[in-house]
Motif scaffolding. Structure first.
Motif, PDB file in Angstrom:
ATOM      1  N   LEU A  40     -29.595  39.664  20.651  1.00 37.49           N
ATOM      2  CA  LEU A  40     -29.797  38.983  21.931  1.00 37.49           C
ATOM      3  C   LEU A  40     -28.541  39.119  22.770  1.00 37.49           C
ATOM      4  CD1 LEU A  40     -31.611  37.162  23.725  1.00 37.49           C
ATOM      5  CD2 LEU A  40     -30.457  35.198  22.688  1.00 37.49           C
ATOM      6  N   LEU A  41     -28.719  39.585  23.992  1.00 37.78           N
ATOM      7  CA  LEU A  41     -27.632  39.670  24.962  1.00 37.78           C
ATOM      8  C   LEU A  41     -27.955  38.720  26.097  1.00 37.78           C
ATOM      9  CD1 LEU A  41     -25.714  42.702  26.270  1.00 37.78           C
ATOM     10  CD2 LEU A  41     -26.905  41.267  27.929  1.00 37.78           C
ATOM     11  N   ILE A  42     -26.991  37.893  26.465  1.00 41.21           N
ATOM     12  CA  ILE A  42     -27.197  36.872  27.489  1.00 41.21           C
ATOM     13  C   ILE A  42     -26.216  37.108  28.625  1.00 41.21           C
ATOM     14  CG2 ILE A  42     -27.197  34.393  27.968  1.00 41.21           C
ATOM     15  CD1 ILE A  42     -27.524  34.055  24.861  1.00 41.21           C
ATOM     16  N   ILE A  43     -26.722  37.137  29.837  1.00 42.28           N
ATOM     17  CA  ILE A  43     -25.870  37.268  31.022  1.00 42.28           C
ATOM     18  C   ILE A  43     -25.838  35.921  31.722  1.00 42.28           C
ATOM     19  CG2 ILE A  43     -25.443  38.522  33.160  1.00 42.28           C
ATOM     20  CD1 ILE A  43     -27.168  40.774  32.126  1.00 42.28           C
ATOM     21  N   GLY A  44     -24.671  35.324  31.762  1.00 39.29           N
ATOM     22  CA  GLY A  44     -24.501  34.020  32.384  1.00 39.29           C
ATOM     23  C   GLY A  44     -24.219  32.945  31.361  1.00 39.29           C
ATOM     24  N   ALA A  45     -23.083  32.265  31.480  1.00 44.93           N
ATOM     25  CA  ALA A  45     -22.683  31.248  30.507  1.00 44.93           C
ATOM     26  C   ALA A  45     -22.620  29.872  31.138  1.00 44.93           C
ATOM     27  CB  ALA A  45     -21.341  31.607  29.871  1.00 44.93           C
ATOM     28  N   GLY A  46     -23.662  29.555  31.939  1.00 42.06           N
ATOM     29  CA  GLY A  46     -23.840  28.191  32.396  1.00 42.06           C
ATOM     30  C   GLY A  46     -24.574  27.389  31.335  1.00 42.06           C
ATOM     31  N   PRO A  47     -25.152  26.230  31.684  1.00 44.70           N
ATOM     32  CA  PRO A  47     -25.846  25.409  30.683  1.00 44.70           C
ATOM     33  C   PRO A  47     -26.934  26.173  29.936  1.00 44.70           C
ATOM     34  CG  PRO A  47     -25.552  24.175  32.704  1.00 44.70           C
ATOM     35  CD  PRO A  47     -25.125  25.578  33.005  1.00 44.70           C
ATOM     36  N   GLY A  48     -27.720  27.007  30.639  1.00 42.54           N
ATOM     37  CA  GLY A  48     -28.776  27.758  29.986  1.00 42.54           C
ATOM     38  C   GLY A  48     -28.251  28.822  29.046  1.00 42.54           C
ATOM     39  N   GLY A  49     -27.326  29.635  29.514  1.00 38.19           N
ATOM     40  CA  GLY A  49     -26.774  30.701  28.694  1.00 38.19           C
ATOM     41  C   GLY A  49     -26.055  30.178  27.465  1.00 38.19           C
ATOM     42  N   LEU A  50     -25.302  29.100  27.626  1.00 33.97           N
ATOM     43  CA  LEU A  50     -24.593  28.522  26.492  1.00 33.97           C
ATOM     44  C   LEU A  50     -25.564  27.980  25.445  1.00 33.97           C
ATOM     45  CD1 LEU A  50     -21.783  26.672  28.451  1.00 33.97           C
ATOM     46  CD2 LEU A  50     -21.438  28.571  26.864  1.00 33.97           C
ATOM     47  N   ALA A  51     -26.615  27.283  25.905  1.00 37.37           N
ATOM     48  CA  ALA A  51     -27.599  26.744  24.965  1.00 37.37           C
ATOM     49  C   ALA A  51     -28.308  27.867  24.220  1.00 37.37           C
ATOM     50  CB  ALA A  51     -28.618  25.882  25.716  1.00 37.37           C
ATOM     51  N   ALA A  52     -28.656  28.937  24.935  1.00 37.40           N
ATOM     52  CA  ALA A  52     -29.343  30.059  24.308  1.00 37.40           C
ATOM     53  C   ALA A  52     -28.447  30.752  23.290  1.00 37.40           C
ATOM     54  CB  ALA A  52     -29.782  31.054  25.375  1.00 37.40           C
ATOM     55  N   ALA A  53     -27.197  30.960  23.640  1.00 40.74           N
ATOM     56  CA  ALA A  53     -26.272  31.649  22.730  1.00 40.74           C
ATOM     57  C   ALA A  53     -26.082  30.863  21.443  1.00 40.74           C
ATOM     58  CB  ALA A  53     -24.923  31.864  23.423  1.00 40.74           C
ATOM     59  N   ARG A  54     -25.886  29.570  21.572  1.00 43.98           N
ATOM     60  CA  ARG A  54     -25.684  28.750  20.376  1.00 43.98           C
ATOM     61  C   ARG A  54     -26.952  28.693  19.524  1.00 43.98           C
ATOM     62  NH1 ARG A  54     -21.508  25.137  22.828  1.00 43.98           N
ATOM     63  NH2 ARG A  54     -19.643  25.664  21.636  1.00 43.98           N
ATOM     64  N   ALA A  55     -28.107  28.606  20.174  1.00 44.86           N
ATOM     65  CA  ALA A  55     -29.362  28.540  19.426  1.00 44.86           C
ATOM     66  C   ALA A  55     -29.580  29.824  18.632  1.00 44.86           C
ATOM     67  CB  ALA A  55     -30.528  28.292  20.382  1.00 44.86           C
ATOM     68  N   ALA A  56     -29.357  30.970  19.273  1.00 43.83           N
ATOM     69  CA  ALA A  56     -29.573  32.246  18.596  1.00 43.83           C
ATOM     70  C   ALA A  56     -28.529  32.494  17.510  1.00 43.83           C
ATOM     71  CB  ALA A  56     -29.559  33.383  19.620  1.00 43.83           C
ATOM     72  N   ALA A  57     -27.267  32.192  17.809  1.00 46.71           N
ATOM     73  CA  ALA A  57     -26.213  32.400  16.810  1.00 46.71           C
ATOM     74  C   ALA A  57     -26.419  31.494  15.609  1.00 46.71           C
ATOM     75  CB  ALA A  57     -24.846  32.152  17.435  1.00 46.71           C
ATOM     76  N   GLY A  58     -26.915  30.278  15.844  1.00 41.63           N
ATOM     77  CA  GLY A  58     -27.167  29.362  14.753  1.00 41.63           C
ATOM     78  C   GLY A  58     -28.254  29.837  13.809  1.00 41.63           C
ATOM     79  N   LEU A  59     -29.089  30.753  14.297  1.00 38.95           N
ATOM     80  CA  LEU A  59     -30.147  31.328  13.468  1.00 38.95           C
ATOM     81  C   LEU A  59     -29.721  32.642  12.826  1.00 38.95           C
ATOM     82  CD1 LEU A  59     -33.087  30.574  15.910  1.00 38.95           C
ATOM     83  CD2 LEU A  59     -32.640  29.438  13.726  1.00 38.95           C
ATOM     84  N   GLY A  60     -28.446  32.961  12.965  1.00 37.85           N
ATOM     85  CA  GLY A  60     -27.918  34.160  12.328  1.00 37.85           C
ATOM     86  C   GLY A  60     -28.063  35.428  13.142  1.00 37.85           C
ATOM     87  N   MET A  61     -28.392  35.293  14.421  1.00 44.14           N
ATOM     88  CA  MET A  61     -28.555  36.466  15.275  1.00 44.14           C
ATOM     89  C   MET A  61     -27.200  36.987  15.747  1.00 44.14           C
ATOM     90  SD  MET A  61     -31.780  36.964  15.372  1.00 44.14           S
ATOM     91  CE  MET A  61     -32.830  36.026  14.270  1.00 44.14           C
ATOM     92  N   ASN A  62     -27.160  38.279  16.022  1.00 41.73           N
ATOM     93  CA  ASN A  62     -25.982  38.924  16.593  1.00 41.73           C
ATOM     94  C   ASN A  62     -26.067  38.771  18.102  1.00 41.73           C
ATOM     95  OD1 ASN A  62     -23.718  40.415  16.931  1.00 41.73           O
ATOM     96  ND2 ASN A  62     -24.648  42.396  16.453  1.00 41.73           N
ATOM     97  N   VAL A  63     -25.187  37.953  18.689  1.00 42.72           N
ATOM     98  CA  VAL A  63     -25.322  37.516  20.075  1.00 42.72           C
ATOM     99  C   VAL A  63     -24.126  37.949  20.907  1.00 42.72           C
ATOM    100  CG1 VAL A  63     -25.600  35.528  21.607  1.00 42.72           C
ATOM    101  CG2 VAL A  63     -26.662  35.512  19.337  1.00 42.72           C
ATOM    102  N   ALA A  64     -24.416  38.480  22.100  1.00 40.04           N
ATOM    103  CA  ALA A  64     -23.386  38.754  23.107  1.00 40.04           C
ATOM    104  C   ALA A  64     -23.620  37.836  24.293  1.00 40.04           C
ATOM    105  CB  ALA A  64     -23.446  40.202  23.555  1.00 40.04           C
ATOM    106  N   LEU A  65     -22.563  37.213  24.775  1.00 37.84           N
ATOM    107  CA  LEU A  65     -22.626  36.320  25.932  1.00 37.84           C
ATOM    108  C   LEU A  65     -21.649  36.831  26.978  1.00 37.84           C
ATOM    109  CD1 LEU A  65     -23.597  33.682  27.293  1.00 37.84           C
ATOM    110  CD2 LEU A  65     -21.756  32.495  26.069  1.00 37.84           C
ATOM    111  N   ILE A  66     -22.153  37.076  28.194  1.00 32.34           N
ATOM    112  CA  ILE A  66     -21.335  37.658  29.266  1.00 32.34           C
ATOM    113  C   ILE A  66     -21.213  36.648  30.402  1.00 32.34           C
ATOM    114  CG2 ILE A  66     -21.077  39.586  30.864  1.00 32.34           C
ATOM    115  CD1 ILE A  66     -23.021  41.165  29.072  1.00 32.34           C
ATOM    116  N   GLU A  67     -19.997  36.421  30.858  1.00 34.64           N
ATOM    117  CA  GLU A  67     -19.751  35.512  31.974  1.00 34.64           C
ATOM    118  C   GLU A  67     -18.808  36.178  32.973  1.00 34.64           C
ATOM    119  OE1 GLU A  67     -19.387  32.941  34.804  1.00 34.64           O
ATOM    120  OE2 GLU A  67     -20.890  32.678  33.209  1.00 34.64           O
ATOM    121  N   ARG A  68     -19.175  36.141  34.237  1.00 33.61           N
ATOM    122  CA  ARG A  68     -18.365  36.814  35.250  1.00 33.61           C
ATOM    123  C   ARG A  68     -17.196  35.970  35.741  1.00 33.61           C
ATOM    124  NH1 ARG A  68     -21.634  38.143  40.514  1.00 33.61           N
ATOM    125  NH2 ARG A  68     -19.544  38.747  41.128  1.00 33.61           N
ATOM    126  N   HIS A  69     -17.269  34.646  35.563  1.00 33.15           N
ATOM    127  CA  HIS A  69     -16.233  33.795  36.153  1.00 33.15           C
ATOM    128  C   HIS A  69     -15.762  32.740  35.152  1.00 33.15           C
ATOM    129  CE1 HIS A  69     -13.781  31.844  39.031  1.00 33.15           C
ATOM    130  NE2 HIS A  69     -14.627  30.893  39.392  1.00 33.15           N
TER     131      HIS A  69
END
Length: 507
Positions: A40-69
């Motif tokens: 899972l690759l996520i673009i944007g680390a606001g409330p939605g992106g952060l929640a998605a990244a943690r949820a996927a990583a907690g399930l053992g997924m290989n996760v990339a999170l990208i934030e521009r600012h």
């Protein structure tokens, strides 16, 4: 005359701001080397992106999170967190002035220490930033990238010169402020929801352009700080999505706090004379000029899609409406999902987080969870607050759903009376002939807290008859919800046993 800060000037010298930046945008950050294809690759680390990244990583997924600012997005840096901290301080000043109504002696002259107010805002923002800091994300097993990402194919993006491939992707880039095209505004200078939190001194006067949630919240806050505040809104009432009696209560509250209100008024030009900003407002052909020291605008939002190069990924979108998604939050590219402000009408942090979690479940586990099935409340944090969940009456009527409404004024609630917080009401809509809750609006000092019990009832399928049997702590303002449920119970037909009992007792 107070000196207003250049945007960012005060913050750069603040220890709290340095802590914030160390957490959300560390200097000298080096992006990781892409290890392969991300689950899972996520673009944007606001409330939605952060929640998605943690949820996927907690399930053992290989996760990339990208934030521009900055990590945390607008909610942490320019939205919910700093604005609510400022609003709380402004409420304290209003209560200090109202002390005689609570048995205290007349207060001495109250001077607003705005520098202390803003120091508190920055301290709170820095503290909350620790939760979603870069260090914590890395500790959670998330690959964190800083930079502007754009698609280079149906299954790949580029960021900082590196190409990242993915099996599934989530776009959670949020939204950006809309700046009105008013002649002379750029030359005169203005504040936005971002730069307003860099102020170190209060302007003597302020024009707020726009009567949406944030415009109303900040107009009331600045007026309570003693700023001569004017709000100009181009519609007949504030908060156009809310029920009219609720919006009118907010309008009345702003007026009581000293806000000068111009409805059906559009700003058409700005010029500067003798260091003051002169803004022309037009209402039904009549032009009035207001003179202010500062202008706050850019408080509407549009989806942040411009830099993504969505065409390369085959993702359909509209520059104004955002990314097109179905009820499962899937885009026209089946590998890619979207969540939050970038694709949804309701641009709230809780909506972004809930939709992102739903998108992760659908993307990674072939889920069929529907966005339309979620019960999501929202709140405008004026004083009194307006909170809503579910349908409005007009929406039910558009769908030919018969509605009955039960309303309890807050001035009938014991705790609201003792607190001196009687402005408002609880209004609950049910499908006529049943106790099924369709929606609710609450106007009250703590409406945002109170709405959650109704949201829970709706999500769990609990009707008003069950709520009527729930024992509430006494006295509380939330008791108004039980009072509305009791009102529903009084409309129910008498039970046959009850009729027989009355007949026997009346012999």
């Amino acid at each position: 005359m107070p000196t207003l800060a250049t945007p960012g000037a005060a913050s750069r010298d603040s220890a709290h701001e340095r802590e914030l930046l160390a957490n959300v945008c560390p200097s000298g950050w080096v992006n990781p080397t892409p290890p392969g294809v991300y689950h899972l690759l996520i673009i944007g680390a606001g409330p939605g992106g952060l929640a998605a990244a943690r949820a996927a990583a907690g399930l053992g997924m290989n996760v990339a999170l990208i934030e521009r600012h900055r990590l945390g997005g607008s909610s942490l840096n320019y939205g919910c967190v700093p604005s609510k901290a400022m609003i709380r301080s402004s409420r304290l000043y209003a209560e200090m002035r109202d002390a005689p109504n609570f048995g205290a002696g007349p207060p001495p002259a109250i001077e607003v220490d705005f520098q202390a107010v803003m120091q508190r805002v920055r301290r709170i923002r820095a503290r909350i930033s620790r939760v979603d800091s870069a260090a914590r994300l890395i500790a959670d097993g998330i690959d964190l990238y800083f930079g502007v990402a754009h698609f280079v194919g149906a299954d790949a993006v580029e960021v900082g010169g590196a190409r990242l491939r993915f099996r599934k992707a989530l776009i959670a880039t949020g939204s950006r402020s809309i700046l009105p095209e008013i002649p002379g505004l750029a030359e005169a200078g203005y504040l936005t929801n971002e730069s307003v939190f860099d102020l170190t001194a209060l302007p003597r006067s302020l024009l707020v352009i726009g009567g949406g949630p944030l415009g109303c919240e900040l107009a009331q806050a600045f007026s309570r700080f003693g700023v001569q505040t004017i709000i100009a809104h181009d519609a007949p009432l504030f908060l156009p999505k809310e029920e009219r009696d609720a919006a009118q209560m907010v309008s009345d509250a702003l007026a009581r706090d000293g806000v000068e209100i111009h409805l059906n008024s559009e700003a058409i030009s700005v010029r500067v004379e003798r260091g003051r900003k002169l803004v022309e407002l037009v209402n039904d052909g009549n032009v009035v000029t207001v003179e202010v020291e500062a202008i706050l605008t850019g408080i509407g939002h549009t989806p942040a899609v411009r830099a993504l190069e969505l065409e390369a990924a085959g993702v359909a979108y509209d520059p104004e409406a955002g990314i097109h998604v179905d009820d499962f939050l899937r885009t026209s590219n089946p590998r890619i999902y979207a969540a939050g402000d970038v694709c949804l009408d309701h641009k709230y942090s809780n909506v972004a987080e809930a939709s992102a979690r739903l998108a992760v479940q659908n993307a990674l586990f072939f889920g069929r969870k529907r966005m339309s099935a979620l019960t999501i409340p929202w709140c405008t944090y004026t004083d009194p607050e307006i909170a809503h969940v579910g349908m409005y009456v007009r929406q039910a009527r558009e769908r030919n759903i018969p509605v009955k409404t039960f309303t309890v004024p807050m001035h009938d609630v014991d705790r609201a009376i003792t607190d001196g917080e009687e402005n408002g009401f609880v209004k609950i809509h049910v499908r006529e002939g049943t106790d099924a809750v369709l929606g609710a609006t609450i106007v009250a000092r703590h409406a945002g807290e109170m709405i959650n019990s109704i949201s829970l009832a709706m999500a769990a399928g609990i009707g008003l008859s069950t709520l009527a049997g729930v024992v509430h702590a006494y006295p509380t303002q939330a008791e108004a919800i039980k009072m509305a449920a009791d009102a529903y119970m009084r409309t129910r037909p008498s039970h046959p046993i009850g009729r027989l009992l009355r007949a026997w007792l009346n012999r």
